[in-house]
Design a protein around this motif. Structure first.
Motif, short mmCIF file in Angstrom:
data_model
loop_
_atom_site.label_atom_id
_atom_site.label_comp_id
_atom_site.label_asym_id
_atom_site.label_seq_id
_atom_site.Cartn_x
_atom_site.Cartn_y
_atom_site.Cartn_z
N ILE A 106 0.98 -1.16 0.22
CA ILE A 106 0.36 0.12 -0.16
C ILE A 106 0.85 0.82 0.33
O ILE A 106 2.13 1.18 0.63
N PRO A 107 0.34 2.03 -0.89
CA PRO A 107 1.42 3.31 -0.94
C PRO A 107 1.44 3.86 0.73
O PRO A 107 0.71 4.23 1.49
N GLU A 108 3.00 4.26 0.99
CA GLU A 108 2.87 4.75 2.20
C GLU A 108 2.25 6.71 2.58
O GLU A 108 1.81 6.80 3.70
N GLU A 109 1.48 7.21 1.42
CA GLU A 109 0.66 8.09 1.80
C GLU A 109 -0.51 8.09 2.90
O GLU A 109 -1.10 8.11 2.86
N ILE A 110 -0.98 6.71 1.91
CA ILE A 110 -2.33 5.93 2.49
C ILE A 110 -2.07 5.82 3.53
O ILE A 110 -2.85 5.28 4.78
N LEU A 111 -1.02 4.43 4.45
CA LEU A 111 -0.84 4.18 5.09
C LEU A 111 -0.31 5.40 6.48
O LEU A 111 -0.78 5.04 7.62
N LEU A 112 0.47 6.76 6.37
CA LEU A 112 0.95 7.50 6.84
C LEU A 112 -0.58 8.10 7.56
O LEU A 112 -0.73 8.72 8.81
N GLU A 113 -1.41 7.89 6.75
CA GLU A 113 -2.78 8.48 7.09
C GLU A 113 -3.87 7.57 8.13
O GLU A 113 -4.73 8.15 8.68
N ASN A 114 -3.16 6.52 8.13
CA ASN A 114 -3.60 5.62 8.24
C ASN A 114 -3.01 4.77 9.45
O ASN A 114 -3.55 3.08 9.54
N LYS A 115 -2.06 5.66 10.22
CA LYS A 115 -1.68 4.55 11.18
C LYS A 115 -2.41 3.44 12.39
O LYS A 115 -1.69 2.03 12.43
N ASP A 116 -3.28 4.17 12.62
CA ASP A 116 -4.21 3.39 13.84
C ASP A 116 -4.54 2.48 13.49
O ASP A 116 -4.68 1.05 14.29
N THR A 117 -4.77 2.15 12.31
CA THR A 117 -5.39 0.64 11.93
C THR A 117 -4.02 0.02 10.68
O THR A 117 -4.44 -1.33 10.20
N CYS A 118 -3.03 -0.18 10.92
CA CYS A 118 -2.68 -0.78 10.12
C CYS A 118 -1.14 -1.80 11.04
O CYS A 118 -1.75 -1.60 12.06
N VAL A 119 -1.43 -2.97 10.26
CA VAL A 119 -1.15 -4.25 10.99
C VAL A 119 0.03 -4.89 9.70
O VAL A 119 0.03 -5.03 8.92
N ARG A 120 0.39 -6.26 10.72
CA ARG A 120 1.63 -6.69 9.62
C ARG A 120 1.24 -8.21 10.73
O ARG A 120 0.89 -8.67 11.17
#
Length: 163
Positions: A106-120
């Motif tokens: 996923i593009p990092e710009e999208i990830l940065l807008e959604n940090k709280d719901t990112c999972v690994r």
């Protein structure tokens, strides 16, 4: 119903496998363009076998189109860049779980807008990533487990014998 979102998937075989997993679990599949293949690609149908016509699938022309057509969606984003694991969150029954394209995620710009719901998905540090269809299965089944496999067949059957 859980929603699986593929952001710009590139490989038809992965998408076919994911489609088959979605049919088997009752999940909806959302595909964000551009795609690295055509939906009628024989590789998709081969990987999805005869399940593709049973798949609930929607395509979008862009990530913005996806957001506009799914207002208020709770979206979890699978990425190797997150600090929290896929088991650290609670997946709502109607949530969306997004995965990025095979070559870049996923593009990092999208990830940065959604940090709280990112999972690994945890893995050894010398491995870049897992196969996309395997990653979808891992996280999707955790979400289904958390929701107690609602409406699932929970007892297997032998073909010729009985337990």
């Amino acid at each position: 119903m859980i929603n699986i979102v593929l952001h710009e998937p590139e490989m038809p075989a992965n998408t076919g496998n994911i489609g088959r997993t979605c049919v088997a679990t009752g999940a909806r599949l959302h595909l964000i363009e551009p795609l690295g293949f055509r939906i009628n690609d024989k590789m998709i149908k081969r990987a999805g076998m005869d399940y593709w016509d049973k798949l609930d699938v929607t395509t979008y022309i862009s990530y913005e189109d996806f957001l506009e057509r799914n207002p208020g969606a709770k979206i979890y984003m699978a990425t190797t860049k997150s600090k929290q694991t896929y088991t650290d969150v609670h997946y709502e029954d109607d949530c969306y779980i997004m995965f990025g394209k095979e070559s870049a995620g996923i593009p990092e710009e999208i990830l940065l807008e959604n940090k709280d719901t990112c999972v690994r998905i945890p893995m050894l540090d010398d491995i870049r990533s897992l196969n996309l269809s395997n990653s979808v299965a891992i996280v999707l089944y955790e979400a289904l487990r958390q929701n107690e496999f609602k409406n699932f067949e929970m007892e297997g059957q032998l073909h010729r014998y009985e337990w």
